[in-house]
Design a protein around this motif. Structure first.
Motif, PDB file in Angstrom:
ATOM      1  N   ALA A 123      56.054  63.015  87.477  1.00  0.00           N
ATOM      2  CA  ALA A 123      55.446  61.629  87.029  1.00  0.00           C
ATOM      3  C   ALA A 123      55.247  60.584  87.995  1.00  0.00           C
ATOM      4  CB  ALA A 123      56.385  61.275  85.983  1.00  0.00           C
ATOM      5  N   ALA A 124      56.187  60.470  88.985  1.00  0.00           N
ATOM      6  CA  ALA A 124      55.958  59.602  90.062  1.00  0.00           C
ATOM      7  C   ALA A 124      54.754  59.873  90.932  1.00  0.00           C
ATOM      8  CB  ALA A 124      57.150  59.259  90.706  1.00  0.00           C
ATOM      9  N   TYR A 125      54.731  61.155  91.468  1.00  0.00           N
ATOM     10  CA  TYR A 125      53.825  61.446  92.245  1.00  0.00           C
ATOM     11  C   TYR A 125      52.420  61.370  91.642  1.00  0.00           C
ATOM     12  CZ  TYR A 125      57.775  63.701  94.249  1.00  0.00           C
ATOM     13  OH  TYR A 125      58.901  63.900  94.746  1.00  0.00           O
ATOM     14  N   LEU A 126      52.059  61.700  90.362  1.00  0.00           N
ATOM     15  CA  LEU A 126      51.042  61.641  89.635  1.00  0.00           C
ATOM     16  C   LEU A 126      50.630  60.316  89.279  1.00  0.00           C
ATOM     17  CD1 LEU A 126      51.463  64.403  86.805  1.00  0.00           C
ATOM     18  CD2 LEU A 126      50.055  64.508  88.802  1.00  0.00           C
ATOM     19  N   ASP A 127      51.598  59.126  88.881  1.00  0.00           N
ATOM     20  CA  ASP A 127      51.143  57.863  89.283  1.00  0.00           C
ATOM     21  C   ASP A 127      50.481  57.430  90.337  1.00  0.00           C
ATOM     22  OD1 ASP A 127      51.539  54.971  87.873  1.00  0.00           O
ATOM     23  OD2 ASP A 127      52.519  54.706  89.511  1.00  0.00           O
ATOM     24  N   ALA A 128      51.209  57.745  91.366  1.00  0.00           N
ATOM     25  CA  ALA A 128      50.685  57.211  92.789  1.00  0.00           C
ATOM     26  C   ALA A 128      49.071  57.963  93.007  1.00  0.00           C
ATOM     27  CB  ALA A 128      51.465  57.734  94.027  1.00  0.00           C
ATOM     28  N   LEU A 129      49.192  59.165  92.795  1.00  0.00           N
ATOM     29  CA  LEU A 129      47.821  59.605  92.778  1.00  0.00           C
ATOM     30  C   LEU A 129      46.705  59.082  91.971  1.00  0.00           C
ATOM     31  CD1 LEU A 129      46.008  62.193  94.022  1.00  0.00           C
ATOM     32  CD2 LEU A 129      46.816  63.615  92.089  1.00  0.00           C
ATOM     33  N   ASP A 130      47.120  58.736  90.612  1.00  0.00           N
ATOM     34  CA  ASP A 130      46.134  58.082  89.731  1.00  0.00           C
ATOM     35  C   ASP A 130      45.783  56.845  90.359  1.00  0.00           C
ATOM     36  OD1 ASP A 130      46.123  59.920  87.888  1.00  0.00           O
ATOM     37  OD2 ASP A 130      47.564  59.011  86.703  1.00  0.00           O
ATOM     38  N   VAL A 164      44.019  60.611 111.560  1.00  0.00           N
ATOM     39  CA  VAL A 164      43.923  60.587 110.155  1.00  0.00           C
ATOM     40  C   VAL A 164      42.778  61.525 109.719  1.00  0.00           C
ATOM     41  CG1 VAL A 164      43.911  59.022 108.087  1.00  0.00           C
ATOM     42  CG2 VAL A 164      45.106  58.325 110.407  1.00  0.00           C
ATOM     43  N   GLY A 165      43.115  62.329 108.813  1.00  0.00           N
ATOM     44  CA  GLY A 165      42.014  63.180 108.072  1.00  0.00           C
ATOM     45  C   GLY A 165      42.157  63.157 106.812  1.00  0.00           C
ATOM     46  N   ASP A 166      41.441  63.971 106.009  1.00  0.00           N
ATOM     47  CA  ASP A 166      41.240  64.078 104.686  1.00  0.00           C
ATOM     48  C   ASP A 166      42.472  64.797 104.159  1.00  0.00           C
ATOM     49  OD1 ASP A 166      38.973  62.539 104.920  1.00  0.00           O
ATOM     50  OD2 ASP A 166      37.763  64.083 103.712  1.00  0.00           O
ATOM     51  N   ALA A 167      43.758  64.470 104.226  1.00  0.00           N
ATOM     52  CA  ALA A 167      44.900  65.094 103.944  1.00  0.00           C
ATOM     53  C   ALA A 167      45.012  65.383 102.348  1.00  0.00           C
ATOM     54  CB  ALA A 167      46.163  64.487 104.384  1.00  0.00           C
ATOM     55  N   ILE A 168      45.551  66.744 102.045  1.00  0.00           N
ATOM     56  CA  ILE A 168      45.942  67.191 100.799  1.00  0.00           C
ATOM     57  C   ILE A 168      46.901  66.009 100.247  1.00  0.00           C
ATOM     58  CG2 ILE A 168      46.809  68.902  99.395  1.00  0.00           C
ATOM     59  CD1 ILE A 168      45.409  70.867 101.095  1.00  0.00           C
ATOM     60  N   LEU A 169      46.669  65.587  98.885  1.00  0.00           N
ATOM     61  CA  LEU A 169      47.578  64.552  98.246  1.00  0.00           C
ATOM     62  C   LEU A 169      48.404  65.523  97.264  1.00  0.00           C
ATOM     63  CD1 LEU A 169      45.348  61.444  97.960  1.00  0.00           C
ATOM     64  CD2 LEU A 169      46.962  61.847  99.617  1.00  0.00           C
ATOM     65  N   ALA A 170      47.701  66.455  96.585  1.00  0.00           N
ATOM     66  CA  ALA A 170      48.192  67.313  95.554  1.00  0.00           C
ATOM     67  C   ALA A 170      47.341  68.679  95.535  1.00  0.00           C
ATOM     68  CB  ALA A 170      47.997  66.782  94.280  1.00  0.00           C
ATOM     69  N   ARG A 171      48.287  69.752  95.567  1.00  0.00           N
ATOM     70  CA  ARG A 171      47.883  71.112  95.425  1.00  0.00           C
ATOM     71  C   ARG A 171      47.643  71.491  94.361  1.00  0.00           C
ATOM     72  NH1 ARG A 171      48.362  72.746 100.611  1.00  0.00           N
ATOM     73  NH2 ARG A 171      50.009  71.693 101.921  1.00  0.00           N
ATOM     74  N   LYS A 172      46.854  72.663  94.254  1.00  0.00           N
ATOM     75  CA  LYS A 172      46.291  73.573  92.949  1.00  0.00           C
ATOM     76  C   LYS A 172      47.495  73.552  92.089  1.00  0.00           C
ATOM     77  CE  LYS A 172      42.335  75.412  95.324  1.00  0.00           C
ATOM     78  NZ  LYS A 172      41.609  76.711  95.879  1.00  0.00           N
ATOM     79  N   ALA A 184      50.914  72.141  92.547  1.00  0.00           N
ATOM     80  CA  ALA A 184      51.791  71.356  92.460  1.00  0.00           C
ATOM     81  C   ALA A 184      51.584  69.832  92.531  1.00  0.00           C
ATOM     82  CB  ALA A 184      52.457  71.497  93.913  1.00  0.00           C
ATOM     83  N   PRO A 185      52.109  68.923  91.778  1.00  0.00           N
ATOM     84  CA  PRO A 185      51.842  67.640  91.500  1.00  0.00           C
ATOM     85  C   PRO A 185      51.540  66.727  92.644  1.00  0.00           C
ATOM     86  CG  PRO A 185      54.100  67.825  90.876  1.00  0.00           C
ATOM     87  CD  PRO A 185      53.680  69.291  91.343  1.00  0.00           C
ATOM     88  N   ALA A 186      51.985  67.271  93.871  1.00  0.00           N
ATOM     89  CA  ALA A 186      51.817  66.456  95.057  1.00  0.00           C
ATOM     90  C   ALA A 186      51.979  67.387  96.376  1.00  0.00           C
ATOM     91  CB  ALA A 186      52.706  65.359  95.198  1.00  0.00           C
TER      92      ALA A 186
END
Length: 282
Positions: free
Chosen positions: A79-86, A171-179, A181-183
Motif C-alpha cells: 500500500a505504501a509503494y502504491l501510494d508513492a507510485l500514484d 539518471v535514466g527512466d528507472a523501473i518504479l514498479a514491475r509487472k 510486484a507493487p514496486a
C-alpha cells in the motif's frame, strides 16, 4: 537520532560481504546511541524463500548483531509503494512500459540504440490507453526528463563529509514498479528508508550508481535525505567478487566450520578479514 539499516534479499544464505555491511551499519548505529533496523527485501517473490528469512536472522544473531523492533518486510508494504507510485503518476512523472526484457536487449544492441545501461525510451510518450493497461502486463517507469525539469540534478553526502554530484547520464527512466510486484528496488528503498526514519544508508560501493535516481525520487516525493556510507567490497584474494549465484562461502558454512561469529564481527568492524579475503573498491 542516527538510524541505519541492513536490508538483505532472502534469495540465498548470507556471505561475508553481507556480514561486512551489516557489521558496519550496526557499529555506526550503536556507537552513536542510535537505532539499527533489519529490512527484508522480498519483493522478488519468485526467488525469495521463508527459510532464507530465518537464515538471515540466524546469521545476524551468530554475529552478535541485534536490531530494534520487528523486521520490516517489504512484501507487507504494498500500500505504501502504491501510494508513492500514484503520486508520481498524478504528477505526470511515470509512464507504463510494455517492453519485455528481450525487447530492451534487442533495441539496446541495435546500431541506433542506446548502448548504455539506461532504458531506450521505447514506451515513453505513448498515448495513454487504459484498455491496454488493463489487459496487458506492464511495468511503470520514471519519466526522468520530466522529473529533471522539476528538480535539479541531486547530489548526496557521504558519512566522511564528501559531497558527490550526479550527472544527467546517471539518471535514466528507472523501473518504479514491475509487472509482478507493487514496486521495484529504487522506489521501495526510498519509501521504506523514509518511513523508518533511516538517516544513514550503509551499503556496498557497487550500489553507489543507484544513489542519483534514489535521491531524485526523494526530492520528487518530498522525502528526507539520508547520509550515505558506500563501503568497499569484500572479495577473494584473487579479486573475484562474492555472489550468491557463484556459491560464495556462506556464513552458515563458516559457523559449521567452527568460526566464532562474534570474533568475526569484531574483526570486520576494524577491516580485519579472514584469510583468503580482502577489501576492494567497486
Amino acid at each position: 537520532m542516527l538510524t541505519s539499516r541492513f536490508a538483505p534479499s532472502p534469495t540465498g544464505r548470507l556471505h561475508l560481504g553481507h556480514a561486512y555491511s551489516a557489521v558496519l551499519g550496526h557499529a555506526a548505529a550503536r556507537s552513536a546511541g542510535g537505532r539499527f533496523l533489519l529490512r527484508i527485501e522480498d519483493l522478488d517473490q519468485t526467488r525469495s524463500r521463508p527459510e532464507f528469512v530465518d537464515g538471515i536472522q540466524e546469521d545476524m544473531r551468530w554475529l552478535g548483531l541485534d536490531w530494534d523492533g520487528p523486521a520490516i518486510v517489504q512484501s507487507q508494504r504494498a500500500a505504501a509503494y502504491l501510494d508513492a507510485l500514484d503520486r508520481l503518476r498524478a504528477d505526470g512523472l511515470a509512464y507504463p512500459c510494455f517492453c519485455t526484457r528481450a525487447d530492451i536487449v534487442q533495441v539496446a544492441a541495435a546500431p541506433h540504440g542506446d548502448p548504455g545501461l539506461h532504458y531506450p525510451g521505447t514506451c515513453r510518450g505513448l498515448p495513454d490507453d487504459p484498455e491496454r493497461r488493463a489487459s496487458t502486463p506492464h511495468s511503470w517507469r520514471l519519466d526522468s526528463a520530466r522529473a529533471l525539469e522539476r528538480c535539479p540534478l541531486p547530489g548526496w553526502a557521504e558519512q566522511d563529509g564528501s559531497i558527490h554530484r550526479a550527472k544527467a547520464t546517471d539518471v535514466g527512466d528507472a523501473i518504479l514498479a514491475r509487472k509482478d510486484a507493487p514496486a521495484a528496488y529504487h522506489l521501495a528503498c526510498v519509501v521504506d528508508d523514509a518511513a523508518s526514519g533511516v538517516t544513514l544508508v550503509v551499503r556496498g560501493a557497487d550500489l553507489r550508481p543507484s544513489t542519483p535516481i534514489q535521491r531524485l525520487l526523494q526530492l520528487l516525493l518530498e522525502l528526507p535525505e539520508p547520509t550515505y556510507l558506500h563501503h568497499k567490497l569484500v572479495v577473494h584474494d584473487d579479486g573475484r567478487r562474492l555472489a550468491k549465484r557463484d556459491q560464495a562461502p556462506t556464513l552458515a558454512a563458516m559457523r559449521e566450520a567452527g568460526v566464532d561469529g562474534r570474533e568475526l564481527a569484531d574483526g570486520l568492524t576494524t577491516g580485519l578479514l579472514p584469510s583468503g579475503f580482502r577489501l576492494a573498491d567497486a
